[in-house]
Design a protein around this motif. Structure first.
Motif, PDB file in Angstrom:
ATOM      1  N   GLY A 199       0.820  -1.209   0.000  1.00 52.41           N
ATOM      2  CA  GLY A 199       0.000   0.000   0.000  1.00 52.41           C
ATOM      3  C   GLY A 199       0.851   1.255   0.000  1.00 52.41           C
ATOM      4  N   LYS A 200       1.921   1.264   0.801  1.00 50.03           N
ATOM      5  CA  LYS A 200       2.844   2.403   0.811  1.00 50.03           C
ATOM      6  C   LYS A 200       3.397   2.661  -0.587  1.00 50.03           C
ATOM      7  N   LYS A 201       3.828   1.580  -1.221  1.00 45.53           N
ATOM      8  CA  LYS A 201       4.481   1.712  -2.528  1.00 45.53           C
ATOM      9  C   LYS A 201       3.499   2.120  -3.613  1.00 45.53           C
ATOM     10  N   VAL A 202       2.415   1.386  -3.728  1.00 45.20           N
ATOM     11  CA  VAL A 202       1.515   1.546  -4.878  1.00 45.20           C
ATOM     12  C   VAL A 202       0.549   2.710  -4.700  1.00 45.20           C
ATOM     13  N   ILE A 203      -0.043   2.819  -3.517  1.00 44.65           N
ATOM     14  CA  ILE A 203      -1.069   3.850  -3.315  1.00 44.65           C
ATOM     15  C   ILE A 203      -0.449   5.209  -3.008  1.00 44.65           C
ATOM     16  N   LEU A 204       0.579   5.222  -2.163  1.00 44.25           N
ATOM     17  CA  LEU A 204       1.159   6.495  -1.738  1.00 44.25           C
ATOM     18  C   LEU A 204       2.348   6.927  -2.597  1.00 44.25           C
ATOM     19  N   ALA A 205       3.385   6.104  -2.660  1.00 42.07           N
ATOM     20  CA  ALA A 205       4.605   6.506  -3.377  1.00 42.07           C
ATOM     21  C   ALA A 205       4.346   6.740  -4.860  1.00 42.07           C
ATOM     22  N   ASN A 206       3.625   5.844  -5.502  1.00 47.91           N
ATOM     23  CA  ASN A 206       3.373   6.006  -6.935  1.00 47.91           C
ATOM     24  C   ASN A 206       2.544   7.242  -7.228  1.00 47.91           C
ATOM     25  N   ASN A 207       1.537   7.499  -6.392  1.00 48.12           N
ATOM     26  CA  ASN A 207       0.679   8.668  -6.626  1.00 48.12           C
ATOM     27  C   ASN A 207       1.443   9.974  -6.491  1.00 48.12           C
ATOM     28  N   ILE A 208       2.217  10.107  -5.413  1.00 46.10           N
ATOM     29  CA  ILE A 208       2.939  11.365  -5.232  1.00 46.10           C
ATOM     30  C   ILE A 208       4.138  11.429  -6.171  1.00 46.10           C
ATOM     31  N   GLY A 209       4.657  10.275  -6.567  1.00 44.14           N
ATOM     32  CA  GLY A 209       5.745  10.245  -7.544  1.00 44.14           C
ATOM     33  C   GLY A 209       5.320  10.789  -8.893  1.00 44.14           C
ATOM     34  N   ALA A 210       4.045  10.594  -9.217  1.00 50.40           N
ATOM     35  CA  ALA A 210       3.525  11.129 -10.482  1.00 50.40           C
ATOM     36  C   ALA A 210       3.585  12.656 -10.473  1.00 50.40           C
ATOM     37  N   LEU A 211       3.353  13.269  -9.305  1.00 48.56           N
ATOM     38  CA  LEU A 211       3.450  14.728  -9.206  1.00 48.56           C
ATOM     39  C   LEU A 211       4.891  15.183  -9.403  1.00 48.56           C
ATOM     40  N   PHE A 212       5.830  14.507  -8.748  1.00 44.55           N
ATOM     41  CA  PHE A 212       7.230  14.882  -8.925  1.00 44.55           C
ATOM     42  C   PHE A 212       7.657  14.734 -10.378  1.00 44.55           C
ATOM     43  N   ALA A 213       7.226  13.664 -11.036  1.00 43.57           N
ATOM     44  CA  ALA A 213       7.580  13.452 -12.441  1.00 43.57           C
ATOM     45  C   ALA A 213       6.999  14.554 -13.320  1.00 43.57           C
ATOM     46  N   GLU A 214       5.777  14.955 -13.012  1.00 45.65           N
ATOM     47  CA  GLU A 214       5.117  16.005 -13.805  1.00 45.65           C
ATOM     48  C   GLU A 214       5.818  17.353 -13.621  1.00 45.65           C
ATOM     49  N   ILE A 215       6.142  17.696 -12.378  1.00 52.83           N
ATOM     50  CA  ILE A 215       6.804  18.972 -12.122  1.00 52.83           C
ATOM     51  C   ILE A 215       8.220  18.974 -12.691  1.00 52.83           C
ATOM     52  N   SER A 216       8.916  17.845 -12.589  1.00 47.52           N
ATOM     53  CA  SER A 216      10.280  17.749 -13.137  1.00 47.52           C
ATOM     54  C   SER A 216      10.291  17.907 -14.649  1.00 47.52           C
ATOM     55  N   ALA A 217       9.216  17.448 -15.301  1.00 49.05           N
ATOM     56  CA  ALA A 217       9.145  17.522 -16.755  1.00 49.05           C
ATOM     57  C   ALA A 217       8.581  18.846 -17.254  1.00 49.05           C
ATOM     58  N   ALA A 218       8.048  19.675 -16.338  1.00 53.69           N
ATOM     59  CA  ALA A 218       7.434  20.942 -16.739  1.00 53.69           C
ATOM     60  C   ALA A 218       8.490  21.929 -17.234  1.00 53.69           C
ATOM     61  N   SER A 219       8.085  22.792 -18.126  1.00 55.32           N
ATOM     62  CA  SER A 219       8.983  23.829 -18.625  1.00 55.32           C
ATOM     63  C   SER A 219       9.153  24.911 -17.570  1.00 55.32           C
ATOM     64  N   GLN A 220      10.207  25.675 -17.705  1.00 55.81           N
ATOM     65  CA  GLN A 220      10.494  26.733 -16.739  1.00 55.81           C
ATOM     66  C   GLN A 220       9.351  27.742 -16.678  1.00 55.81           C
ATOM     67  N   SER A 221       8.679  27.962 -17.789  1.00 53.85           N
ATOM     68  CA  SER A 221       7.586  28.944 -17.832  1.00 53.85           C
ATOM     69  C   SER A 221       6.359  28.480 -17.051  1.00 53.85           C
ATOM     70  N   GLU A 222       6.226  27.162 -16.852  1.00 55.80           N
ATOM     71  CA  GLU A 222       5.081  26.630 -16.113  1.00 55.80           C
ATOM     72  C   GLU A 222       5.306  26.641 -14.608  1.00 55.80           C
ATOM     73  N   LEU A 223       6.548  26.757 -14.182  1.00 54.92           N
ATOM     74  CA  LEU A 223       6.893  26.600 -12.772  1.00 54.92           C
ATOM     75  C   LEU A 223       6.769  27.901 -11.998  1.00 54.92           C
ATOM     76  N   SER A 224       6.762  27.752 -10.683  1.00 53.84           N
ATOM     77  CA  SER A 224       6.816  28.876  -9.751  1.00 53.84           C
ATOM     78  C   SER A 224       7.635  28.416  -8.553  1.00 53.84           C
ATOM     79  N   VAL A 225       7.912  29.328  -7.637  1.00 56.48           N
ATOM     80  CA  VAL A 225       8.652  28.947  -6.439  1.00 56.48           C
ATOM     81  C   VAL A 225       7.861  27.902  -5.652  1.00 56.48           C
ATOM     82  N   VAL A 226       6.556  28.115  -5.523  1.00 55.21           N
ATOM     83  CA  VAL A 226       5.712  27.186  -4.768  1.00 55.21           C
ATOM     84  C   VAL A 226       5.686  25.811  -5.421  1.00 55.21           C
ATOM     85  N   SER A 227       5.536  25.756  -6.741  1.00 57.54           N
ATOM     86  CA  SER A 227       5.478  24.455  -7.415  1.00 57.54           C
ATOM     87  C   SER A 227       6.819  23.727  -7.335  1.00 57.54           C
ATOM     88  N   SER A 228       7.915  24.471  -7.306  1.00 56.04           N
ATOM     89  CA  SER A 228       9.228  23.836  -7.143  1.00 56.04           C
ATOM     90  C   SER A 228       9.333  23.166  -5.780  1.00 56.04           C
TER      91      SER A 228
END
Length: 471
Positions: A199-228
């Motif tokens: 449950g830790k791996k699949v429900i929690l880590a994978n879900n929040i990992g998707a956010l990190f992957a999305e923010i890491s792949a975002a362009s500089q113009s899409e980012l802000s200090v808060v999103s970083s």
């Protein structure tokens, strides 16, 4: 093959359990060895030979290292112990770090050496440390050498802990290799622990990992200090629930087969100092470096200057162990410097401030540390730190940050709660007040629900990274 895969859950694990429990006791270790080799060969069939070679080296050198107990054989024992050290460290240097050294030599001396391009054997950092600790412990006289090759091979290849630990010391399970007795209650505890880890791996880590992957792949113009900051917070939770979840699954699987592995995590994010954090995070690795590097170097027995040097050596090696890249070295040295400061003066000062300040101090330094760890690309690492601290030319807050924050707010709340011992303490209270209700109904039902929901997530989501797989 990883634990959080449908192949493992619905094919490999049922097959190994059925086979293990129908064969006579004399064959149980052989069953574990065969299935463990299949488990490893699933992803890297060629490197099974390398692992078997390491086991053979450990078996032979362990037998000769044991001769230290006999008068006149001390030199022979030392030579074979040293051969084990050379073999295991040599393997890591060749397969894990050769290209790192070549790349940096080419950059520094303007040479043109060709990179080897070797595939990193899965789990080599873990099983090399295990075989090395076995021979050293034999040489020290802490355990006797294992004369049964099958038992030693079972210890090294045991699939629950083969890929990503915890780093199981031979002396921890020496007796269990021969005299363990499986039981229904232990098997039940194993399933529950495995369910929590999954449950830790699949429900929690994978879900929040998707956010990190999305923010890491975002362009500089899409980012802000808060999103970083949201991105690096996401990674902070991802790596904890990813790795601790895998450790929970390993411990749970061990219990199913009658083994008791030591704990590897103890709610590290509730720490009030970095010193405490490293007593709670990846405990088996910290203990390994303490026992086989820090103490042999002299520990704290040779004055404060030597102790400081020993600490920095240990943390340089800790960082380098995690990967052949400068960001890992910087990450290790970063924590080494903080630990030195806490030992020399900061620790005493911390105890005088309110607990909430201690928590904020620890969490901030931990999160910044994961910011170093997360990015192997130096330019991406530097840019991310510029973004985090307002030097990247970004807005403080924008619509995209609001979107990510709104979408993942509930997930973050769940992650924060799950990072604390709240559920464990609640379970302990229920065990005292209503043992039958909790032990026979609520706990099994929760474990079953976790397994069902995790399986559903795996079936419907292709995003399933495993961060420690590369180590």
């Amino acid at each position: 093959m990883v634990f959080s895969s449908t192949t493992f859950l619905f094919a490999f694990l049922p097959l190994v359990l059925i086979t293990y429990f129908i064969v006579p006791r004399v064959l149980k270790n052989a069953v574990l060895l065969v299935f463990s080799l299949v488990f490893y060969a699933w992803g890297e069939p060629v490197y099974v030979l390398l692992m078997l070679a390491s086991i053979t080296v450990a078996y032979v050198t362990g037998i000769f290292a044991d001769k230290k107990r006999k008068p006149g054989c001390e030199k022979t024992a030392f030579i074979f112990m040293l051969l084990a050290v050379i073999w295991n460290i040599g393997l890591l240097l060749f397969f894990k770090y050769a290209d790192f050294f070549i790349l940096n030599a080419n950059s520094l001396f303007n040479t043109g050496f060709k990179l080897l391009g070797l595939t990193l054997p899965i789990g080599i950092s873990f099983y090399s440390f295990q075989t090395l600790s076995y021979v050293i412990d034999v040489y020290r006289g802490e355990v006797r050498s294992q004369k049964n090759f099958l038992n030693l091979a079972t210890y090294v290849t045991l699939f629950p802990q083969l890929i990503a630990g915890p780093i199981v010391r031979y002396q921890t399970i020496e007796d269990q290799l021969n005299y363990r007795r499986e039981s229904l209650s232990q098997f039940s505890r194993g399933i529950k622990r495995f369910a929590v880890g999954l449950g830790k791996k699949v429900i929690l880590a994978n879900n929040i990992g998707a956010l990190f992957a999305e923010i890491s792949a975002a362009s500089q113009s899409e980012l802000s200090v808060v999103s970083s900051w949201l991105g690096i917070l996401a990674y902070t939770f991802q790596i904890y629930f990813d790795f601790s979840g895998y450790s929970d699954m390993a411990i749970g699987l061990g219990k199913m087969f009658g083994f008791d592995f030591l704990e590897n995590f103890n709610y590290p994010y509730i720490s009030r100092s970095i010193t405490e954090f490293w007593r709670r995070w990846h405990i088996s690795l910290s203990t390994w470096f303490r026992d086989y590097v820090y103490i042999p170097l002299g520990g704290n027995r040779r004055g404060i200057a030597r102790q400081c040097l020993n600490i920095m050596i240990v943390w340089f090696l800790t960082g380098f162990w995690h990967g052949a890249n400068w960001n890992f070295i910087c990450w290790g040295l970063y924590f080494g410097i903080i630990l030195l400061c806490e030992k020399l003066f900061l620790g005493k000062a911390l105890k005088k401030v309110p607990a909430v300040i201690q928590h904020i101090y620890s969490l901030l330094l931990i999160i910044v540390g994961w910011g170093i760890f997360a990015y192997e690309d130096t330019s991406a690492l530097i840019q991310n730190f510029k973004n985090l601290f307002g030097f990247g030319g970004l807005e403080f807050f924008n619509d995209k940050a609001f979107f990510w924050l709104a979408n993942y707010a509930v997930t973050f709340i769940a992650l924060i709660i799950a990072s604390t011992p709240l559920f464990r303490k609640l379970g302990e209270k229920l065990t005292l007040k209503a043992p039958v209700l909790y032990g026979c109904i609520l706990e099994p039902a929760a474990a079953a629900l976790l397994l069902i929901v995790s399986a559903a997530y795996l079936a419907g989501n292709s995003f399933n990274p495993f961060l420690y797989f590369r180590f």
